[in-house]
Structure formats: C-alpha cells, structure tokens
Design a protein around this motif. Sequence first.
Motif, PDB file in Angstrom:
ATOM      1  N   ASP A  11       2.473   1.673  -3.415  1.00 18.80           N
ATOM      2  CA  ASP A  11       1.496   2.212  -4.373  1.00 18.80           C
ATOM      3  C   ASP A  11       1.352   3.724  -4.212  1.00 18.80           C
ATOM      4  O   ASP A  11       1.293   4.469  -5.190  1.00 18.80           O
ATOM      5  N   PHE A  12       1.287   4.176  -2.971  1.00 17.26           N
ATOM      6  CA  PHE A  12       1.169   5.610  -2.685  1.00 17.26           C
ATOM      7  C   PHE A  12       2.389   6.370  -3.201  1.00 17.26           C
ATOM      8  O   PHE A  12       2.262   7.368  -3.919  1.00 17.26           O
ATOM      9  N   ARG A  62       0.825  -1.213   0.000  1.00 14.93           N
ATOM     10  CA  ARG A  62       0.000   0.000   0.000  1.00 14.93           C
ATOM     11  C   ARG A  62       0.857   1.259   0.000  1.00 14.93           C
ATOM     12  O   ARG A  62       0.571   2.225  -0.715  1.00 14.93           O
ATOM     13  N   ALA A  74       1.951   9.234   5.565  1.00 14.42           N
ATOM     14  CA  ALA A  74       1.447   9.418   4.199  1.00 14.42           C
ATOM     15  C   ALA A  74       0.830  10.809   4.036  1.00 14.42           C
ATOM     16  O   ALA A  74       1.018  11.455   2.997  1.00 14.42           O
ATOM     17  N   ALA A  80       2.738   6.497  -7.044  1.00 16.36           N
ATOM     18  CA  ALA A  80       1.802   7.418  -7.696  1.00 16.36           C
ATOM     19  C   ALA A  80       2.414   8.816  -7.782  1.00 16.36           C
ATOM     20  O   ALA A  80       2.137   9.557  -8.730  1.00 16.36           O
ATOM     21  N   TRP A  81       3.254   9.174  -6.827  1.00 19.26           N
ATOM     22  CA  TRP A  81       3.976  10.450  -6.883  1.00 19.26           C
ATOM     23  C   TRP A  81       5.122  10.351  -7.888  1.00 19.26           C
ATOM     24  O   TRP A  81       5.323  11.252  -8.700  1.00 19.26           O
ATOM     25  N   THR A 118      -7.350   2.549  -0.686  1.00 23.93           N
ATOM     26  CA  THR A 118      -6.206   1.724  -0.309  1.00 23.93           C
ATOM     27  C   THR A 118      -5.714   2.117   1.076  1.00 23.93           C
ATOM     28  O   THR A 118      -5.236   1.284   1.845  1.00 23.93           O
ATOM     29  N   ALA A 119      -5.856   3.371   1.413  1.00 20.17           N
ATOM     30  CA  ALA A 119      -5.399   3.875   2.708  1.00 20.17           C
ATOM     31  C   ALA A 119      -6.194   3.281   3.869  1.00 20.17           C
ATOM     32  O   ALA A 119      -5.722   3.303   5.011  1.00 20.17           O
ATOM     33  N   ALA A 139       2.660   8.406 -11.832  1.00 24.87           N
ATOM     34  CA  ALA A 139       1.318   7.822 -11.804  1.00 24.87           C
ATOM     35  C   ALA A 139       0.931   7.212 -13.144  1.00 24.87           C
ATOM     36  O   ALA A 139       0.230   6.204 -13.189  1.00 24.87           O
ATOM     37  N   SER A 152      -2.091   4.964 -10.602  1.00 26.40           N
ATOM     38  CA  SER A 152      -2.573   6.006  -9.700  1.00 26.40           C
ATOM     39  C   SER A 152      -2.862   5.378  -8.335  1.00 26.40           C
ATOM     40  O   SER A 152      -2.747   4.176  -8.150  1.00 26.40           O
ATOM     41  N   TYR A 153      -3.244   6.196  -7.391  1.00 24.66           N
ATOM     42  CA  TYR A 153      -3.475   5.735  -6.026  1.00 24.66           C
ATOM     43  C   TYR A 153      -4.947   5.856  -5.681  1.00 24.66           C
ATOM     44  O   TYR A 153      -5.504   6.956  -5.669  1.00 24.66           O
ATOM     45  N   ASP A 154      -5.566   4.739  -5.408  1.00 28.12           N
ATOM     46  CA  ASP A 154      -6.963   4.700  -4.972  1.00 28.12           C
ATOM     47  C   ASP A 154      -6.993   5.039  -3.482  1.00 28.12           C
ATOM     48  O   ASP A 154      -6.382   4.337  -2.668  1.00 28.12           O
TER      49      ASP A 154
END
Length: 100
Positions: free
Chosen positions: A33-34, A30, A63, A37-38, A51-52, A41, A46-48
């Motif tokens: 992924d975050f 997770r 984050a 995305a930075w 997910t967080a 992306a 991209s970051y859903d």
Amino acid sequence: MRPEQMLPAEKQALDNLLKIAQGDTGQSRRVADFLLAWWNAGQCGSYDLTTAWGLDDDIMEDACVVFRLASRAASYPDTLGYGEHFEAVVRAWRPELVKE
C-alpha cells in the motif's frame, strides 16, 4: 533524479520493501500500500499513515528512507529503474488494475 543518484541506503531500503511487498502477509500488504501510493496514488489508493502502526520497526525505518527518497527524487519510481518491480507489486496487490 537519475538512478545513479540514489544513495546506497535508499536503494537498499527500496529493495527491502519491494521484497517484502512480494509476500502475502499483513506486513506485505501494508508495504505494498505504501509503495503503490508512490507509484500511482490516484489509481492504487492513497496511504493512510495509521497503516504504519502495524509495521515492524525495521520495516518502518525502510519506509521512512523510501519516503525521503520519493520526496527527494520528485519523480516516480519507474524513472529510477524500478518500473518492472512496481508493476509486479500492482499485479500482486491490485490485479484489477492490470491491463492485458
């Protein structure tokens, strides 16, 4: 933004997340992924935000700090001196994107 303009809390949060992203847990995925995305992306996904929901509170706080950093920096993490760190995350979590 130059690396020396990062706030100490931003640097610490980013370092924490990069360390977590090097693991092989669900939290690590997770976080990776975050961060990716930075980094890119378009290629890394991209970051859903949902997910967080699976992140521990301490990780979520980091984050949030890094999200603010990315927004404040208005640049990619390599401009802050973190290119090699993010490349390592790509190798670990998006090996299909590694160019040899």
